[in-house]
Design a protein around this motif. Sequence first.
Motif, mmCIF file in Angstrom:
data_model
loop_
_atom_site.group_PDB
_atom_site.id
_atom_site.type_symbol
_atom_site.label_atom_id
_atom_site.label_comp_id
_atom_site.label_asym_id
_atom_site.label_seq_id
_atom_site.Cartn_x
_atom_site.Cartn_y
_atom_site.Cartn_z
ATOM 1 N N UNK A 255 0.830 -1.204 0.000
ATOM 2 C CA UNK A 255 0.000 0.000 0.000
ATOM 3 C C UNK A 255 0.868 1.260 0.000
ATOM 4 N N UNK A 256 0.408 2.357 -0.593
ATOM 5 C CA UNK A 256 1.174 3.596 -0.504
ATOM 6 C C UNK A 256 1.481 3.953 0.954
ATOM 7 N N UNK A 257 2.746 4.287 1.198
ATOM 8 C CA UNK A 257 3.175 4.577 2.564
ATOM 9 C C UNK A 257 3.581 3.341 3.348
ATOM 10 N N UNK A 258 3.510 2.155 2.724
ATOM 11 C CA UNK A 258 3.903 0.919 3.391
ATOM 12 C C UNK A 258 5.391 0.643 3.235
ATOM 13 N N UNK A 259 5.795 -0.564 3.584
ATOM 14 C CA UNK A 259 7.218 -0.892 3.531
ATOM 15 C C UNK A 259 7.457 -2.289 2.975
ATOM 16 N N UNK A 260 8.632 -2.446 2.374
ATOM 17 C CA UNK A 260 9.075 -3.715 1.795
ATOM 18 C C UNK A 260 10.411 -4.071 2.419
ATOM 19 N N UNK A 261 10.545 -5.332 2.830
ATOM 20 C CA UNK A 261 11.784 -5.816 3.426
ATOM 21 C C UNK A 261 12.364 -6.898 2.533
ATOM 22 N N UNK A 262 13.628 -6.748 2.163
ATOM 23 C CA UNK A 262 14.272 -7.653 1.205
ATOM 24 C C UNK A 262 15.324 -8.516 1.893
ATOM 25 N N UNK A 263 15.134 -9.835 1.815
ATOM 26 C CA UNK A 263 16.130 -10.778 2.321
ATOM 27 C C UNK A 263 16.676 -11.655 1.204
ATOM 28 N N UNK A 264 15.815 -12.028 0.243
ATOM 29 C CA UNK A 264 16.246 -12.900 -0.842
ATOM 30 C C UNK A 264 17.367 -12.268 -1.659
ATOM 31 N N UNK A 265 18.341 -13.095 -2.067
ATOM 32 C CA UNK A 265 19.454 -12.619 -2.884
ATOM 33 C C UNK A 265 19.163 -12.901 -4.353
ATOM 34 N N UNK A 266 19.450 -11.929 -5.192
ATOM 35 C CA UNK A 266 19.103 -12.000 -6.607
ATOM 36 C C UNK A 266 20.325 -12.386 -7.438
ATOM 37 N N UNK A 267 20.162 -13.435 -8.240
ATOM 38 C CA UNK A 267 21.257 -13.901 -9.083
ATOM 39 C C UNK A 267 21.310 -13.185 -10.426
ATOM 40 N N UNK A 268 20.390 -12.255 -10.631
ATOM 41 C CA UNK A 268 20.365 -11.493 -11.874
ATOM 42 C C UNK A 268 19.818 -10.105 -11.594
ATOM 43 N N UNK A 269 20.133 -9.133 -12.432
ATOM 44 C CA UNK A 269 19.630 -7.774 -12.217
ATOM 45 C C UNK A 269 18.110 -7.711 -12.346
ATOM 46 N N UNK A 270 17.522 -6.741 -11.655
ATOM 47 C CA UNK A 270 16.086 -6.495 -11.733
ATOM 48 C C UNK A 270 15.877 -5.141 -12.414
ATOM 49 N N UNK A 271 15.107 -5.142 -13.487
ATOM 50 C CA UNK A 271 14.779 -3.881 -14.159
ATOM 51 C C UNK A 271 13.670 -3.198 -13.366
ATOM 52 N N UNK A 272 14.000 -2.054 -12.782
ATOM 53 C CA UNK A 272 13.102 -1.424 -11.821
ATOM 54 C C UNK A 272 13.240 0.086 -11.915
ATOM 55 N N UNK A 273 12.121 0.770 -11.996
ATOM 56 C CA UNK A 273 12.116 2.226 -11.990
ATOM 57 C C UNK A 273 11.889 2.702 -10.557
ATOM 58 N N UNK A 282 7.155 4.384 -0.541
ATOM 59 C CA UNK A 282 7.458 3.076 0.049
ATOM 60 C C UNK A 282 8.817 3.126 0.747
ATOM 61 N N UNK A 283 8.879 2.568 1.924
ATOM 62 C CA UNK A 283 10.155 2.409 2.629
ATOM 63 C C UNK A 283 10.698 1.010 2.316
ATOM 64 N N UNK A 284 11.955 0.921 1.902
ATOM 65 C CA UNK A 284 12.566 -0.357 1.547
ATOM 66 C C UNK A 284 13.686 -0.658 2.536
ATOM 67 N N UNK A 285 13.583 -1.818 3.185
ATOM 68 C CA UNK A 285 14.610 -2.281 4.109
ATOM 69 C C UNK A 285 15.373 -3.444 3.472
ATOM 70 N N UNK A 286 16.664 -3.488 3.659
ATOM 71 C CA UNK A 286 17.454 -4.637 3.222
ATOM 72 C C UNK A 286 18.032 -5.321 4.452
ATOM 73 N N UNK A 287 18.064 -6.651 4.398
ATOM 74 C CA UNK A 287 18.452 -7.430 5.582
ATOM 75 C C UNK A 287 19.594 -8.361 5.225
#
Length: 343
Positions: A255-273, A282-287
């Motif tokens: 939801x707008x104003x929510x947050x995403x937490x990233x733990x999974x490791x990516x073996x390839x680039x992600x095309x992302x704007x 959005x608040x993005x946390x990396x773990x």
Amino acid sequence: MKALAKTRRTPGFELIDTPVPRVGAGEVLVRVKYASICGSDVHLYQWLPWMAEHIKEIPRIVGHETAGEVVAVGEGVTEVEVGDFVALETHIACGSCYQCRTGRMHVCRNLKILGFDIDGSFAEFVKVPARNCWKVPPSIPREWVSLMEPMGNAVDTVLAEPISGQRLAVLGCGPIGLMGVTIAKACGAALVIASEPNPFRREMAKRMGADIVVNPEEQDLVEIVLAETNGDGVDAVAEMSGNPKAFLQAIEIVTPGGWVSLLGLYNQPVTFNPSDAIMKAIRIHTVTGRKMFSTWETVTRLLATGKVDLEPLITHRFPLEQFDDAFQSVIRQEAVKVVFEVF
């Protein structure tokens, strides 16, 4: 002592006989009772290219998720004593770099990892710095203790922000994702939606407390999330899979104003704007790893008070001698957590 080691730069491990380590100042010797298999151990067993690049020294005793009893202490050790039952923090920090001196030892600039950079715990004994031992209260079943280390990853991912009363999506229900499901429910999440393509793991997600379980290969995750949240989206997403598509779904379903937490490791680039996240605030946390040692305190309280039950996750137990069977059970996705009984 017997130990499981990477002895050749090829797939597989070897059971070897090697001397018991000797402790020096500030170190302890732990008699290993239980040691569980991590996904990174599987990658080392398979000798994936990125793992081959990381491992500098061979032979190397492998393994890092550990439970055992302190049997010897070196000079100056005050943190633990002989007879203590401990879990091990597997990040060996230098204690003197900028990150260590500012309370961020888990991202130490000179970090060494047990079982990869120094000899690990798929063995009868393991030597570690005393500060890496975490004393475990008797209220926590000894068979669960080796799982406290990966559970710390799940805690930091799911509890990156307060979760009580919130709606959460967990993308990827491997062992840590499944831990994330039950942690979120234990900490008061109002709704947990789990997304996982593997049918065995989907059933396990239900058992661990997920309210809704989605097969993203056959169902529209975005459509289901919006339907279940009155079109609002979830308040938070724990992305555990490392799948580029899941990352993009996480940005879409939060939801707008929510947050995403990233733990999974990516073996390839992600095309992302990045604007897609910026315009939704959005608040993005990396773990990575676990906070040393506040996360360990949270893990201990959740287990010691009975808020979280890890027993369903331990699907297989093996002696070290049956290591090939143990690793193949994970590779075939027949297992969740596999524990070596070393005692």
